[in-house]
Motif scaffolding. Structure first.
Motif, PDB file in Angstrom:
ATOM      1  N   LEU A   1       0.826  -1.203   0.000  1.00 23.01           N
ATOM      2  CA  LEU A   1       0.000   0.000   0.000  1.00 23.01           C
ATOM      3  C   LEU A   1       0.861   1.254   0.000  1.00 23.01           C
ATOM      4  N   LEU A   2       1.902   1.261   0.809  1.00 22.41           N
ATOM      5  CA  LEU A   2       2.781   2.430   0.868  1.00 22.41           C
ATOM      6  C   LEU A   2       3.544   2.613  -0.439  1.00 22.41           C
ATOM      7  N   ASN A   3       3.909   1.500  -1.095  1.00 26.58           N
ATOM      8  CA  ASN A   3       4.548   1.617  -2.409  1.00 26.58           C
ATOM      9  C   ASN A   3       3.611   2.311  -3.392  1.00 26.58           C
ATOM     10  N   GLY A   4       2.332   1.941  -3.349  1.00 25.85           N
ATOM     11  CA  GLY A   4       1.361   2.578  -4.230  1.00 25.85           C
ATOM     12  C   GLY A   4       1.154   4.042  -3.898  1.00 25.85           C
ATOM     13  N   ILE A   5       1.103   4.369  -2.610  1.00 27.26           N
ATOM     14  CA  ILE A   5       0.946   5.764  -2.183  1.00 27.26           C
ATOM     15  C   ILE A   5       2.153   6.594  -2.617  1.00 27.26           C
ATOM     16  N   PHE A   6       3.344   6.016  -2.535  1.00 25.53           N
ATOM     17  CA  PHE A   6       4.547   6.731  -2.976  1.00 25.53           C
ATOM     18  C   PHE A   6       4.457   7.057  -4.463  1.00 25.53           C
ATOM     19  N   ASP A   7       4.060   6.049  -5.281  1.00 24.46           N
ATOM     20  CA  ASP A   7       3.997   6.267  -6.733  1.00 24.46           C
ATOM     21  C   ASP A   7       2.929   7.293  -7.097  1.00 24.46           C
ATOM     22  N   LYS A   8       1.833   7.330  -6.364  1.00 25.84           N
ATOM     23  CA  LYS A   8       0.728   8.203  -6.737  1.00 25.84           C
ATOM     24  C   LYS A   8       0.853   9.603  -6.153  1.00 25.84           C
ATOM     25  N   TYR A   9       1.317   9.719  -4.895  1.00 30.46           N
ATOM     26  CA  TYR A   9       1.259  11.018  -4.213  1.00 30.46           C
ATOM     27  C   TYR A   9       2.632  11.650  -3.944  1.00 30.46           C
ATOM     28  N   ILE A  10       3.675  10.851  -3.800  1.00 30.28           N
ATOM     29  CA  ILE A  10       4.959  11.366  -3.311  1.00 30.28           C
ATOM     30  C   ILE A  10       5.993  11.478  -4.422  1.00 30.28           C
ATOM     31  N   LYS A  11       5.973  10.539  -5.356  1.00 31.61           N
ATOM     32  CA  LYS A  11       7.022  10.453  -6.380  1.00 31.61           C
ATOM     33  C   LYS A  11       7.123  11.744  -7.187  1.00 31.61           C
ATOM     34  N   TYR A  12       5.955  12.329  -7.487  1.00 38.35           N
ATOM     35  CA  TYR A  12       5.936  13.574  -8.239  1.00 38.35           C
ATOM     36  C   TYR A  12       5.290  14.661  -7.388  1.00 38.35           C
ATOM     37  N   LYS A  13       5.765  15.846  -7.499  1.00 40.54           N
ATOM     38  CA  LYS A  13       5.278  16.933  -6.675  1.00 40.54           C
ATOM     39  C   LYS A  13       3.842  17.275  -7.047  1.00 40.54           C
ATOM     40  N   MET A  14       2.980  17.349  -6.028  1.00 41.73           N
ATOM     41  CA  MET A  14       1.572  17.643  -6.245  1.00 41.73           C
ATOM     42  C   MET A  14       1.254  19.069  -5.832  1.00 41.73           C
ATOM     43  N   LYS A  15       0.216  19.608  -6.459  1.00 45.63           N
ATOM     44  CA  LYS A  15      -0.199  20.969  -6.118  1.00 45.63           C
ATOM     45  C   LYS A  15      -0.727  21.022  -4.688  1.00 45.63           C
ATOM     46  N   TYR A  16      -1.476  19.988  -4.312  1.00 47.30           N
ATOM     47  CA  TYR A  16      -1.990  19.883  -2.948  1.00 47.30           C
ATOM     48  C   TYR A  16      -1.436  18.604  -2.321  1.00 47.30           C
ATOM     49  N   PRO A  17      -0.241  18.686  -1.767  1.00 44.42           N
ATOM     50  CA  PRO A  17       0.441  17.478  -1.277  1.00 44.42           C
ATOM     51  C   PRO A  17      -0.257  16.886  -0.057  1.00 44.42           C
ATOM     52  N   ILE A  18      -0.030  15.588   0.089  1.00 47.95           N
ATOM     53  CA  ILE A  18      -0.545  14.883   1.276  1.00 47.95           C
ATOM     54  C   ILE A  18       0.641  14.543   2.185  1.00 47.95           C
ATOM     55  N   GLU A  19       0.332  14.239   3.426  1.00 52.36           N
ATOM     56  CA  GLU A  19       1.358  13.848   4.387  1.00 52.36           C
ATOM     57  C   GLU A  19       0.996  12.497   4.970  1.00 52.36           C
ATOM     58  N   VAL A  20       1.977  11.623   5.053  1.00 55.77           N
ATOM     59  CA  VAL A  20       1.795  10.316   5.684  1.00 55.77           C
ATOM     60  C   VAL A  20       2.320  10.426   7.114  1.00 55.77           C
ATOM     61  N   ILE A  21       1.449  10.119   8.066  1.00 59.46           N
ATOM     62  CA  ILE A  21       1.840  10.229   9.474  1.00 59.46           C
ATOM     63  C   ILE A  21       1.533   8.930  10.204  1.00 59.46           C
ATOM     64  N   LEU A  22       2.363   8.629  11.189  1.00 57.58           N
ATOM     65  CA  LEU A  22       2.122   7.520  12.113  1.00 57.58           C
ATOM     66  C   LEU A  22       2.056   8.129  13.508  1.00 57.58           C
ATOM     67  N   PRO A  23       0.874   8.575  13.922  1.00 58.26           N
ATOM     68  CA  PRO A  23       0.764   9.324  15.176  1.00 58.26           C
ATOM     69  C   PRO A  23       1.185   8.505  16.400  1.00 58.26           C
ATOM     70  N   ILE A  24       1.775   9.214  17.348  1.00 53.70           N
ATOM     71  CA  ILE A  24       2.080   8.616  18.651  1.00 53.70           C
ATOM     72  C   ILE A  24       0.860   8.814  19.538  1.00 53.70           C
ATOM     73  N   LEU A  25       0.242   7.728  19.953  1.00 60.62           N
ATOM     74  CA  LEU A  25      -1.046   7.788  20.626  1.00 60.62           C
ATOM     75  C   LEU A  25      -0.888   7.987  22.125  1.00 60.62           C
ATOM     76  N   PRO A  26      -1.769   8.752  22.745  1.00 62.36           N
ATOM     77  CA  PRO A  26      -1.736   8.917  24.215  1.00 62.36           C
ATOM     78  C   PRO A  26      -1.984   7.585  24.919  1.00 62.36           C
ATOM     79  N   LYS A  27      -1.424   7.430  26.083  1.00 57.98           N
ATOM     80  CA  LYS A  27      -1.644   6.210  26.853  1.00 57.98           C
ATOM     81  C   LYS A  27      -3.034   6.188  27.477  1.00 57.98           C
ATOM     82  N   GLU A  28      -3.532   7.384  27.819  1.00 60.76           N
ATOM     83  CA  GLU A  28      -4.877   7.450  28.375  1.00 60.76           C
ATOM     84  C   GLU A  28      -5.897   7.269  27.251  1.00 60.76           C
ATOM     85  N   ASN A  29      -6.878   6.397  27.472  1.00 60.97           N
ATOM     86  CA  ASN A  29      -7.869   6.056  26.446  1.00 60.97           C
ATOM     87  C   ASN A  29      -7.187   5.579  25.166  1.00 60.97           C
TER      88      ASN A  29
END
Length: 808
Positions: A125-153
């Motif tokens: 999936l990430l390989n596909g996201i790289f080819d579609k969104y990251i490989k070439y510069k987009m006018k409205y770029p997206i960001e891939v994040i892996l959030p660090i989650l709070p321990k509470e809840n």
């Protein structure tokens, strides 16, 4: 055989079996979902031990916990089950679905194999996201994040953003963090709006890569789910509600007073309020739903806080609706009524195979894999699924287009015999599904529909075999090559009946008395002349091409002076008279003979081919796109017997599938056919027994007569009223359909086969159920069944009110 076979790809659908109230199990399920294509739509099914009335307040008291859990599985229709719970009940094992232990999903992950055991994994999936969104510069770029989650809840935040299991973290960091520019922000309420913006792609959204969603039916799709994030059941409910295709914003009762969170809610309510496509002055609004575990007082406080905001409350149009109950996902009868329809999600690849060969019943095709998926992986489980839809015509065999959802032994064995390795195929609610491991070409034998119907009925205790009429009807169907429109001329039917020795008038109209003679001969010129009067469009040539006739000489025996007919292959120098058994020379005796036709093969059978013609006309009515492109899997006339030694002859039975108002509908129909005779009491009793044995089945009565007798109207009215009993799906229990010569012998479909006021009144009839409702009004003079239902409901309310008055 001609037609089309449509193939669409989609993810493998998984369902996770967990112990209820076990946060570790639920978090592990979400983590696995966060690493698989389509994971956001994979349900989490808690294996309750008993019915907790605090959770299932709206559950019918007759339902058991087994009904609840099987209802969950039925709602999501998974291809595979993932076991996280300690043990699995036997009734789940009986579903015959493949079960994988959750520890085995990424068990084989190493430097040489980056694929999960089942499904398409996050690295592809990430390989596909790289080819579609990251490989070439987009006018409205997206960001891939892996959030660090709070321990509470933590479980709540995991369900909101998704979470990658630790076993995959090191490979992600070393191979994907830098190329994709992956960031790891801490989840804080001060930036919650930014983290949930459309430009952010986190694990849960990664699993939706290149997925299209199509939800059948109508209803609002935007929800705010007010929940207690400390309760595991509420997290499961939130996850499963979103897995139905709803756009759900979860609101924690512990956090909703936070100003940033409140701003998120207000923005969501405003963005959901927009003009609807269903009509003028209609607006789509968000639905605010109370979870099953949160307090009523907290929910009321949340609603009050929203009502105090003038920007979303106080106008002419409501900005939100309030729903204080959770939809009954576990109950098939109430699921749709509660606004939850079947979710269909699929990828971007599709294929259509055009069939133009006349004598094949199998196809070869290359399974579809998404472009971002590796073609070959070291895995024994399927990686994705291909849903296969048939639309066939012009076959000499009756082939299955509809596959009923069933896990019965005989039914699966019938499929197994045709599809080679059944472990790679299954029947879903949408029909036939190929579970794809690679893109190697496969061969699919299309099963005969008769075998599918018989095997399905055998699982319900009915053993079936073709009757004499059924064998004859199959031969006729094969002769016509599936194109039965030729039989829709009443005069042609009378002509064939006359030629086969039946009793008809000079105009080939039926006579009430049945007198059988030997098959008749007719001079070729007379046949051409008579057929020309029936239809000028070269009917004679068509019938000759179908081998309806065989040609021969009719001549008089010089000894007994009687005429006899001699087929071409029996003509020689010496002829034998079948009447006096004398022989005589052909020379000198054939001078005054005439070339004549006799009917051939099954067309020689009198009494309208023992009723086979009307059976085929009934089938033709449903197959000829008269009612919205129906697909059928029919079985022609057969004898069947159940475990109670009840023997029944069924003229026609078929599984059907069609679309009404954009929603797919499926069902089973039993048909009783009469040519020109009247329906008898035994016919009514037989169909009534089938209706009781197979609830939800459609009961159809077909005749070539244009009117019904008074006795028939009385008996049919009884059966129709019994079948009108409303189910919780707001459909009749056993809808009754009546077809006469007006519908069966007319080239126009309803309502065009009707005339005058009838045609105008039912001009909007759409689908089989509407047709049932219309024909009951036309031929039985019944009122529309919705009016009938409303009268009964009002009567019940009135009686209940009178009882209350009497008690007070």
């Amino acid at each position: 055989m001609m037609g089309t076979i449509d193939i669409t790809d989609r993810p493998i659908k998984l369902a996770f079996l967990v112990n209820p109230n076990n946060k570790k199990h639920v978090r592990e399920a979400i983590q696995i979902c966060s690493t698989l294509w389509g994971g956001v739509f994979f349900p989490i099914i808690p294996l309750y031990k008993r019915v907790d009335r605090n959770l299932f307040r709206r559950l019918d008291k007759s339902k058991s916990i087994e009904d609840v859990i099987l209802g969950y599985i039925d709602a999501f229709d998974p291809d595979l089950l993932i076991q996280i719970a300690d043990s699995i009940p036997q009734y789940i094992l009986d579903l015959k679905l493949n079960i994988i232990d959750h520890k085995d999903v990424w068990k084989d992950f190493d430097k040489n194999n980056f694929a999960p055991r089942g499904g398409i994994g996050i690295f592809e999936l990430l390989n596909g996201i790289f080819d579609k969104y990251i490989k070439y510069k987009m006018k409205y770029p997206i960001e891939v994040i892996l959030p660090i989650l709070p321990k509470e809840n933590a479980l709540f935040w995991t369900s909101l953003f998704g979470e990658i299991p630790s076993i995959l973290q090191s490979h992600l960091k070393s191979h994907y963090y830098d190329p994709l520019g992956i960031k790891t922000p801490k989840v804080e309420l001060s930036i919650i709006n930014e983290l949930l913006s459309e430009s952010m792609i986190f694990p849960r959204r990664i699993t939706r890569y290149l997925l299209k969603v199509s939800k059948s039916g109508y209803g609002h799709d935007n929800y705010i789910f007010f929940m207690d994030t400390s309760k595991t059941n509420d997290v499961i409910d939130f996850w499963n509600l979103r897995a139905t295709g709803k756009n759900v914003l979860p609101i924690s009762m512990q956090l909703f007073t936070n100003s940033n969170y409140r701003e998120l809610v207000i923005d969501f309510v405003k963005s959901s309020h927009k003009p609807s496509t269903y009509g003028q002055n209609i607006y789509d609004c968000v639905t605010i739903m109370k979870s099953r575990m949160c307090n009523k007082s907290d929910f009321d406080g949340f609603i009050s806080s929203l009502k105090s905001d003038e920007s979303i409350y106080g106008g002419k149009e409501p900005y939100f609706y309030i729903q204080e109950w959770y939809p009954r996902l576990w109950d098939k009868l109430f699921r749709g009524k509660d606004g939850v329809k079947q979710l269909i999600f699929y990828g971007t690849k599709e294929d259509s195979i055009e069939l133009d060969e006349s004598n094949i019943s199998h196809i070869r095709f290359k399974p579809l894999l998404p472009n971002f998926a590796h073609k070959f992986c070291y895995t024994i489980e399927p990686r994705c699924a291909n849903e296969i839809s048939f639309r066939l015509y012009g076959s000499r065999d009756l082939l299955a287009e509809v596959f009923p959802f069933s896990s019965g032994f005989n039914y699966l064995r019938a499929l197994d015999a045709y599809q080679n390795v059944f472990s790679k195929w299954r029947i879903s609610h949408n029909g036939l599904v190929k579970l794809v491991r690679d893109d190697m070409v496969v061969t699919l034998d299309i099963p005969q529909s008769e075998r599918i119907v018989f095997a399905w009925m055998e699982d319900y205790g009915w053993k079936s075999k073709l009757s004499k009429t059924g064998i004859l009807a199959k031969q006729l169907y094969s002769i016509f090559g599936g194109f039965l429109n030729t039989l829709q001329d009443e005069k042609l039917l009378g002509f064939l009946e006359h030629m086969s020795g039946g009793n008809v008038t000079k105009e080939f109209q039926p006579k009430p008395e049945i007198i059988m003679n030997q098959p008749r001969t007719m001079k070729i010129g007379e046949v051409i002349n008579r057929l020309g009067k029936i239809e000028e469009n070269n009917l004679h040539k068509r019938l000759v091409n179908l081998n309806v006739f065989k040609i021969g000489l009719e001549l008089s025996c010089p000894i007994c002076m009687r005429n006899s007919w001699y087929p071409c292959d029996a003509i020689s120098e010496q002829l034998y008279c079948p009447k006096c058994l004398s022989s005589f020379s052909a020379l000198g005796n054939i001078d005054n003979s005439n070339w004549c036709y006799k009917t051939n093969g099954p067309f020689t059978v009198p009494n309208y081919a023992e009723g086979a013609y009307v059976v085929l006309l009934a089938l033709n009515f449903f197959k000829n796109d008269h009612i919205g492109f129906l697909k059928l899997s029919p079985a022609l006339s057969f004898d069947t017997e159940n475990s109670e030694d009840k023997r029944i002859e069924i003229d026609l039975a078929f599984f059907w599938e069609g679309f009404v108002g954009g929603e797919k509908m499926r069902g089973l129909a039993f048909v009783e056919c009469k040519t020109y005779g009247c329906f008898e009491q035994r016919d009514f009793d037989r169909m009534r027994y089938l209706a009781q044995s197979f609830p939800d089945s459609m009961i159809v009565f077909c005749t070539l007569r244009k009117t019904l007798s008074n006795k028939e109207v009385v008996e049919l009215t009884k059966i129709a009223k019994y079948g009108r009993k409303m189910t919780n799906l707001e459909q009749p229990l056993n809808p009754v359909l009546i077809l006469t010569g007006t519908e069966l012998l007319n080239y126009g479909s309803p309502p065009y086969c009707w005339e005058g006021e009838v045609k105008e009144k039912f001009s909007q009839s759409n689908g089989l159920l509407d047709l049932c409702n219309a024909t009951q009004q036309i031929y039985l003079n019944l009122e529309p069944w919705h009016d009938d239902w409303h009268k009964k409901i009002r009567k019940k309310i009135k009686l209940r009110g009178e009882k209350i008055k009497q008690s007070t």
